[in-house]
Each structure stands twice: as structure tokens, then as C-alpha cells.
Design a protein around this motif. Structure first.
Motif, short mmCIF file in Angstrom:
data_model
loop_
_atom_site.label_atom_id
_atom_site.label_comp_id
_atom_site.label_asym_id
_atom_site.label_seq_id
_atom_site.Cartn_x
_atom_site.Cartn_y
_atom_site.Cartn_z
N THR A 154 82.65 -39.74 8.42
CA THR A 154 83.26 -40.63 7.44
C THR A 154 84.38 -39.92 6.69
O THR A 154 85.50 -40.43 6.57
N ALA A 155 84.06 -38.73 6.19
CA ALA A 155 85.04 -38.00 5.39
C ALA A 155 86.23 -37.57 6.24
O ALA A 155 87.40 -37.70 5.83
N VAL A 156 85.95 -37.10 7.44
CA VAL A 156 87.04 -36.68 8.33
C VAL A 156 87.89 -37.88 8.72
O VAL A 156 89.13 -37.80 8.77
N GLY A 157 87.23 -38.99 8.95
CA GLY A 157 87.97 -40.21 9.28
C GLY A 157 88.94 -40.59 8.17
O GLY A 157 90.09 -40.97 8.43
N ARG A 158 88.48 -40.50 6.95
CA ARG A 158 89.37 -40.83 5.82
C ARG A 158 90.54 -39.84 5.74
O ARG A 158 91.68 -40.25 5.47
N ALA A 159 90.27 -38.59 5.98
CA ALA A 159 91.34 -37.59 5.91
C ALA A 159 92.37 -37.80 7.01
O ALA A 159 93.57 -37.69 6.79
#
Lengths: 244, 542
Positions: A154-159
Motif C-alpha cells: 500500500t505504502a509503496v503503491g502510494r509512493a
């Protein structure tokens, strides 16, 4: 107020492939030995001077803001930040308000944060320094956060979404070999408004290339995703973006 | 997977395509496995501060009197226990060419970790007492703060040490353990780690937890190690750009590298280490529960309630038995074992130079009392307001005996790691106690604050500060550490203030004081010993 972001879409096949890879530790092979890195230095014989007396770095609120801006405010991401950053006020500095209520968070229906009220659990948190200096224990918590975020889909996707300046949640179609301009973009997420040197881009390119080799047996979305993870982990781990 | 298992697997080159990591980790581990993070600054001293919550009644009964003058007894004691009363006897101890009339507990033996017992009095050689400090207000919490933070806008003593620790890259600048008054930590830039001393396996669960890459973190690091060279190269290029902008950026990388060293450090089996340390200090406490040495004479028989020792002024419940039995085999001084175990590990390894703990009360004391024809054994709540001076003396004698037994062992461990004269142990409480004339208890003695320093840095024992021989008070008469003036100190005949207390502690630690306008009551001689500025304190008539 941030614009609402719908829940990240990660195609099922991609998730299943990632799950399958999890037990292979990235799919590395025994023949792919990295060289021994530079000898570390540190306390008890350090070659580095660690006297950072006059260097200003951000407190918990600065770190929080930077990290949330890059990795998003999805609930699981925010939970990681709660766990490794906001609960360590005395370590990161940045006094909280003792009259605030206990930490609470409300979420929108799509899982993003509607509001967050931080806790001020310890009396010492009310007197935490506003001019923090770095210490190994602070680095420990910051690194734990960076490592966990850079392994969170999730976090990597947002970045990635942020670095690519996408107006939609990423899908497997958005994952491709990282270009140099994208490396510049992701660098600027951490160091805005600075621009990377050619050495930085070159070394990041080498990192990407290495990770792609390590994951060469994986399907393309996995290769690219692992490269993005590695780049984000490395940039996040670098301590200098905390400097004010 | 436990971290050590992870490392072992990597070193054996086993498992899941991870051979490539072996060389990296082996190099790291070989270079760092036995590292002790001692500061390079030879004059940097560690600080272990032990705070007794509640004020220590124990001090009033037997003030330390270096010159042997007579003290004025509390009239309750002199009336009811005048002849053959053992509890209020002092024990005369000689050290450094001087004789000290110490509380009776100093005449007791203390158990040794190696087995057998030694003399508590042996600690006197490295002890310094500072007394007669005046607290401006009467409040438990605020007064505890004032011990470490006498000026709210200044740094605190642990904060000053922590600021020094930052310069020395100590892994953890400061630890506060179950103190409840962490506001006492104030530094210019450093941080502290608040921990719960009652946690099990404290090293792994609380203190070193951020440095232990268990579970998910270990897995991520495994992956990272596969591109360790490229990772390092990126960091090097980032560092170069940062340093080109601001050369002090390199210091951030130095601290970051210190963390990297720590996460690859083999701390060993922390659960076993902790259990062993905790058990050692707990065993010492258990061996202190036999209080038969406290009285060298037989217990005087009581024929009237007044001659018994009062337990509670409200209901006058009586102990119809040997007072010493209120200390049971299970009696413990709260947090003591964990505090000492923590201090031994963290200070001797150089992992943290500033540790402050609050001990809490004495738990597990039980007394026997009668209700009509029934005799009952119940837990005793040790509130010194009402407990009565004599039971309180027994309880606190146990507490101090346990503390000193533990500190004796801690001192031995610090010496063996070369930290004996680089550590200052500070024992204090928010105030002393003012004994009630009827012996039923004591109140807050805010003008009688006393604290004690223990360190190999002290070469000869001392007592700093004058006290009144007799506080001519109907409620609180007698000699009980009430502050007297100190002629020739600062502005003439002033009593010591808490600012003087902070300056004194900082003088022993050889750091700047948070209250520089207040003179230290002690100083360090050129040969390294610590002595009182005015010489040993007196007991004065007015």
C-alpha cells in the motif's frame, strides 16, 4: 484537507505472485553474491565524527509530514507511523499537548484517514525537545519505519503513484522499468526542492539494475515493484533528508 | 525467526539462497560482536539515579554525624524505649580517618552475589552524603522533579548527561524507568527512552527492542543485504551531495552507521541474560529478608499498648510479635531487581549513560494483629505518615539493606568493566521525614532533603551540610536532618537550596550545572576525589 484517495488497487495476480515470492526472499540465487560492503564505522572506533551538535533536524511532526506525504495516509500506513514514530515522541522530539485526548483515528469508507488525534502518553512527551539531535535509538525507530513502509504494498503503491504523478491508483500496467526521470522524481519526494547529482542517479540506476538481476526470474511487475521498493527503502533510509 | 538464529543461518551459509550474505554479515559480526560502546571521552561519567518515592523516613532517626556529637532523640523514643532500645542506636564506623555515626542498618551484613556475606559498612569508603537541602514547596511529584530539574526552564541532570551522550554516540542517550515524572527529563537536544520496569525480559521487550530486527524487519534486512553494495553506494552519493551542502551532514550518517552496527550486533540470548541478571539481584533481596541482625538485643517486652509499636494511628492495630517478622521471605523493594539489572547491563556495556529509576514502595510486608480473639496476618501498607516510626524503621532498614546489597554488586560489575570511577550512583528522595513526637508516624520533611552519592570517584567518605541539633517543635522535636545555615557558603548563612543540590550532583558528574548560579556543596580535588566545599557538616544548635 487532503483529497480523498480511493483504496489502492493491486491486481490479484500480482498479489498472489508476491505471496509466492515471499518465501524465496526475493528470488535470489546462491550464485549472485554481492561484494562485501564498506567496513562500517560507528561508536567505539568510529571513523566518522558523530558530533552533530549544531545540525538541525526535524522533530516527529516534520518526519510525520514528510513520510505521510510520500507514502500516503492509508490506514495501515498510518498505523505503521503511529507504531514507530508517533509513539516515540521523547525519542524524536516535538512536544505534544498534554490536554489532547488519547490517540484516536477515524477512517473514511475507502480506508484513508479522516482524522487523527495523536496521543500524549507520557509526561515527558510534553517537554520533548523542539531541537532534536540524531541518536542511534532515533535512527532505529526511523529505520524500522522506513523498512516497513518500503515493504508495504500500500505504502509503496502510494509512493509510486506520487513519483509518477498518476491521478489514479497504480495497477500492474503502471509498473515498468524505472526510468532516470522517475528516479529523479522519487529522489525529489524526499529532498524537494533539491535535485539529484549525476552520481546519485547513477548509483540509483545501479541499484535498480542489481535488484532486477536478483529478480530476473520473476514476472515483470514483480521485477519493477521490487526495484521501486529498493529505491524507496534506500532513499528513506538515508538520514540527511531529516536535516532542516 | 530469532535474530541470532537468522545470523547463525547466514553464517552457516544455509537456507534459501542466502549464501551471498554470509561474507557481509560475518565481517560485520566479527568487527562488532564484542564491542562495548564506551565513550572515548575519558571524563564522561555515567549516571544511575535511584529515587525513593515518598520521602525516606529512615534518615531522620539516625543522622550521619561525622564528628560524633550527641543528637537529640525524639521524645517518644527516649520515653518508651529509653533503656535498652536497640532500634535507634547508631553504629560507629571509621573510614578515611573519620568516624561516622551511621544508622543501624549500616552495621548489618549484606549478601554477596558470589555467595556468603560481606559488611555493608564497606560501602562507606565510596559514599558521600549531602544533607540539609530545602525544598521550596511541599509536594511529592514536584519535589521529585526538583531533584533532577530544579529550574523548569533549564535542562535537567539526566538531560545534560544525555546531551553529552549524543556527542559520544551512545546508542540510547537516556532511560527513564517507571518513574511517572518523566517531565524531569529536559535536554537541549537529546531524547530519552521511557520504559516499564515491570516488563518481563526487559532488555528484549523494551530497552533494546528498536535494535533487534526480529520478524518482519529481519526478513527485510535479508533482502536488503542482497544489494548491500549498491545500497551503500547510493548512500555514499547522497552523503557526498549532503556534505557538499553542509559538512555537518556527515554526522547524521555517522549516527546512522552506529545504528547499522547495532542491528548487526549479536546481543546474545537476551532473555537468558536478563533472567540471570534479574535473578541475581532478586536473590540478593531475598537474602536480605532475614532481619535478625537488625536488633542485637532482645525485643523489649511490652505491657501496654503504648509500648507496642503503633502500626496505624487511626486504629492502633498492634503487632504482638517480633517486629522484624513484618519482613517476609517474599518481601521486595519494588523495581529494585529490575533497576539494578538494567543498570548493570546498560552502563557496563556503554549502551546508555543516564538511567533514572524510581523504586516504589516496599511490598510484601505483613503484620499480625488481633481483632478480639482472632489473630490475623495481613499485608502491611507502608505509608510513613501512619505506620509508626518503629515498624517504618524495620521496613526501610530492609529497603536500604536490599538496595545496598544490590549496589555493592553493581559496583563490582562496573569495576570489572572499567566503569567504577566513571559512574556516579545517586540515591535520593523528594524529601526526608519529620518524625511525630508521639512516634505514630512522620510527615514531609521538606527542609531536610538528603541524597547520597556512591562511586569509586569518591576516595574518602564525606558529609556535606549542617543540620539542627534540635528542632524545637512540639510536633517534630529532636534531630532529624532539618537544614541549618552554612556560614561561609555563598551568601553567608544560607541553607542549601535545590539548586545547590543539582550543582553538587553535576559537580560529581563533572558536567555543567542546570543551576549555575547555585554553588556546588562538593568539589573534585586534583587527585580525583570528591570532598565537601566546607568540610564535613556539623550538627549545630541554631
Amino acid at each position: 484537507m487532503r483529497t480523498a484517495i480511493s483504496k489502492i488497487v493491486m491486481p490479484l495476480f500480482l498479489a498472489s505472485v508476491l505471496t509466492a515470492c515471499a518465501n524465496q526472499i526475493g528470488g535470489f540465487t546462491a550464485n549472485e553474491k554481492p561484494s562485501t560492503p564498506e567496513k562500517p564505522s560507528g561508536p567505539g572506533g568510529s571513523e566518522e565524527t558523530t558530533n552533530n551538535l549544531d545540525l538541525r533536524i526535524g522533530d516527529q511532526f516534520y518526519i510525520d509530514s514528510a513520510i505521510t506525504n510520500i507514502f500516503g495516509d492509508d490506514s495501515d500506513t498510518q498505523n505503521l507511523i503511529d507504531q514507530e514514530l508517533r509513539s516515540q515522541t521523547a525519542v524524536f522530539g516535538g512536544a505534544c499537548d498534554p490536554y489532547e485526548k488519547s490517540a484516536s483515528r477515524t477512517f473514511k469508507s475507502d480506508g484513508t484517514t479522516l482524522s487523527f488525534t495523536p496521543s500524549c502518553p507520557s509526561l515527558s512527551d510534553t517537554t520533548a525537545t523542539s531541537i532534536p539531535k540524531n541518536s542511534p535509538v532515533r535512527e532505529a525507530y526511523r529505520m524500522r519505519l522506513c523498512l516497513k513502509l518500503s515493504s508495504s504494498l500500500t505504502a509503496v503503491g502510494r509512493a509510486i503513484q506520487k513519483a509518477k504523478n498518476l491521478d489514479h491508483d497504480i495497477t500492474s500496467n503502471d509498473l515498468s522499468l524505472i526510468s532516470n526521470s522517475e528516479l529523479e522524481s522519487v529522489y525529489e519526494l524526499f529532498y524537494f526542492p533539491a535535485e539529484p547529482t549525476q552520481d546519485i542517479i547513477s548509483s540509483l540506476s545501479d541499484l535498480v539494475a542489481r535488484v532486477e538481476v536478483l529478480n530476473s526470474s520473476q514476472p515483470e511487475p514483480i521485477q519493477s515493484l521490487e526495484s521501486w521498493k529498493a529505491v524507496l527503502m534506500t532513499l528513506c533510509a538515508s538520514p540527511d533528508w531529516q536535516a532542516l | 525467526m530469532k535474530r541470532r538464529d537468522f545470523i547463525q543461518k547466514l553464517l552457516m551459509g544455509s537456507g534459501i539462497g542466502m549464501l551471498g550474505s554470509s561474507g557481509i554479515l560475518e565481517a560485520l559480526i566479527r568487527s562488532r560482536l564484542l564491542t562495548v560502546y564506551a565513550s572515548d571521552d575519558s571524563d564522561f561519567r555515567s549516571y544511575f539515579s535511584v529515587i525513593f518515592n515518598g520521602g525516606v523516613q529512615w534518615w531522620y532517626a539516625c543522622p550521619m554525624n561525622a564528628k560524633g556529637e550527641g543528637i537529640v532523640s525524639n521524645p517518644y523514643v527516649s520515653t518508651n524505649f529509653k533503656n535498652g532500645q536497640p532500634l535507634y542506636e547508631t553504629v560507629a564506623l571509621s573510614s578515611g580517618g573519620k568516624t561516622f555515626h551511621m544508622p543501624s542498618v549500616w552495621g548489618m551484613s549484606i549478601p554477596l552475589a558470589a555467595g556468603g556475606s560481606g559488611s555493608l559498612a564497606n560501602l562507606l569508603e565510596h559514599s558521600g552524603f549531602m544533607r540539609g537541602f530545602v525544598q521550596p514547596v511541599d509536594n511529592h511529584g514536584i519535589n521529585r522533579l526538583a531533584l533532577q530539574l530544579p529550574e523548569t526552564t533549564a535542562r535537567s541532570i539526566p538531560g545534560i548527561i544525555a546531551d553529552q551522550a549524543i556527542k559520544n554516540s551512545s546508542p540510547i542517550p537516556s532511560i527513564f524507568g517507571s518513574y511517572g515524572d518523566e517531565r524531569a527529563f529536559r535536554s537541549s537536544s537529546a531524547s530519552n527512552l521511557s520504559i516499564n520496569l515491570s516488563s518481563s525480559n526487559l532488555l528484549e521487550s523494551e530497552v533494546l527492542k528498536p535494535f533487534l530486527p526480529d520478524g518482519e524487519i529481519a526478513s527485510i534486512l535479508q533482502k536488503r543485504d542482497q544489494f548491500a553494495v549498491e545500497y551503500s553506494n547510493v548512500l555514499a552519493s547522497l552523503k557526498q551531495k549532503g556534505v557538499d551542502t553542509n559538512e555537518r551532514i556527515q554526522n547524521l550518517f555517522g549516527t546512522s552507521q552506529a545504528f547499522e552496527d547495532l542491528i548487526y550486533r549479536d546481543f546474545g540470548d537476551l532473555a537468558s541474560i536478563w533472567n540471570s541478571l534479574y535473578a541475581k539481584y532478586n536473590d540478593l533481596q531475598m537474602r536480605c529478608t532475614d532481619m535478625s541482625e537488625l536488633f542485637t538485643e532482645s525485643i523489649p517486652s511490652a505491657t501496654t499498648p503504648a509500648e507496642y509499636r503503633k502500626i496505624n494511628s487511626a486504629n492502633h492495630q498492634l503487632i504482638n510479635a517480633d517486629l522484624r517478622t513484618i519482613i517476609q521471605p517474599t518481601t521486595r523493594l519494588g523495581n529494585l531487581s529490575a533497576s539494578l539489572a538494567l543498570a548493570e547491563y546498560m552502563i557496563s556495556k556503554g549502551l546508555c549513560p543516564s538511567i533514572l529509576v524510581a523504586l516504589g514502595g516496599v511490598g510484601g510486608m505483613r503484620f499480625e494483629y488481633s481483632t478480639g480473639t482472632t489473630r490475623t496476618n495481613e499485608t502491611m501498607i507502608m505509608d510513613a505518615h501512619d505506620i509508626g516510626v518503629l515498624p517504618s524503621m524495620v521496613g526501610l532498614s530492609f529497603a536500604f539493606r536490599s538496595l545496598f546489597a544490590g549496589l555493592n554488586e553493581l559496583m563490582n560489575q562496573l569495576r570489572s568493566s572499567g566503569m567504577g570511577d566513571r559512574s556516579i550512583i545517586h540515591i535520593s528522595s523528594e524529601f526526608s521525614r519529620s518524625p511525630k513526637a508521639d512516634g505514630s508516624g512522620s510527615d514531609h520533611g521538606t527542609k531536610a532533603v538528603t541524597s547520597m552519592l556512591l562511586s569509586d570517584r569518591i576516595k574518602s567518605p564525606f558529609i556535606a551540610g549542617n543540620i539542627l541539633r534540635n528542632l524545637s517543635s512540639a510536633t517534630y522535636p529532636g534531630t532529624w536532618l532539618y537544614a541549618a545555615g552554612n556560614p561561609n557558603f555563598e551568601n553567608g548563612t544560607s541553607t542549601f537550596a535545590m539548586g545547590n543540590h543539582a550543582s553538587s550532583v553535576c559537580s560529581a558528574l563533572k558536567v555543567e550545572s542546570p543551576t549555575p548560579n547555585f554553588q556546588s556543596t562538593i568539589f573534585e580535588t586534583p587527585s580525583g576525589g570528591i570532598q565537601p566545599v566546607l568540610g564535613d557538616g556539623d550538627i549545630v544548635d541554631s
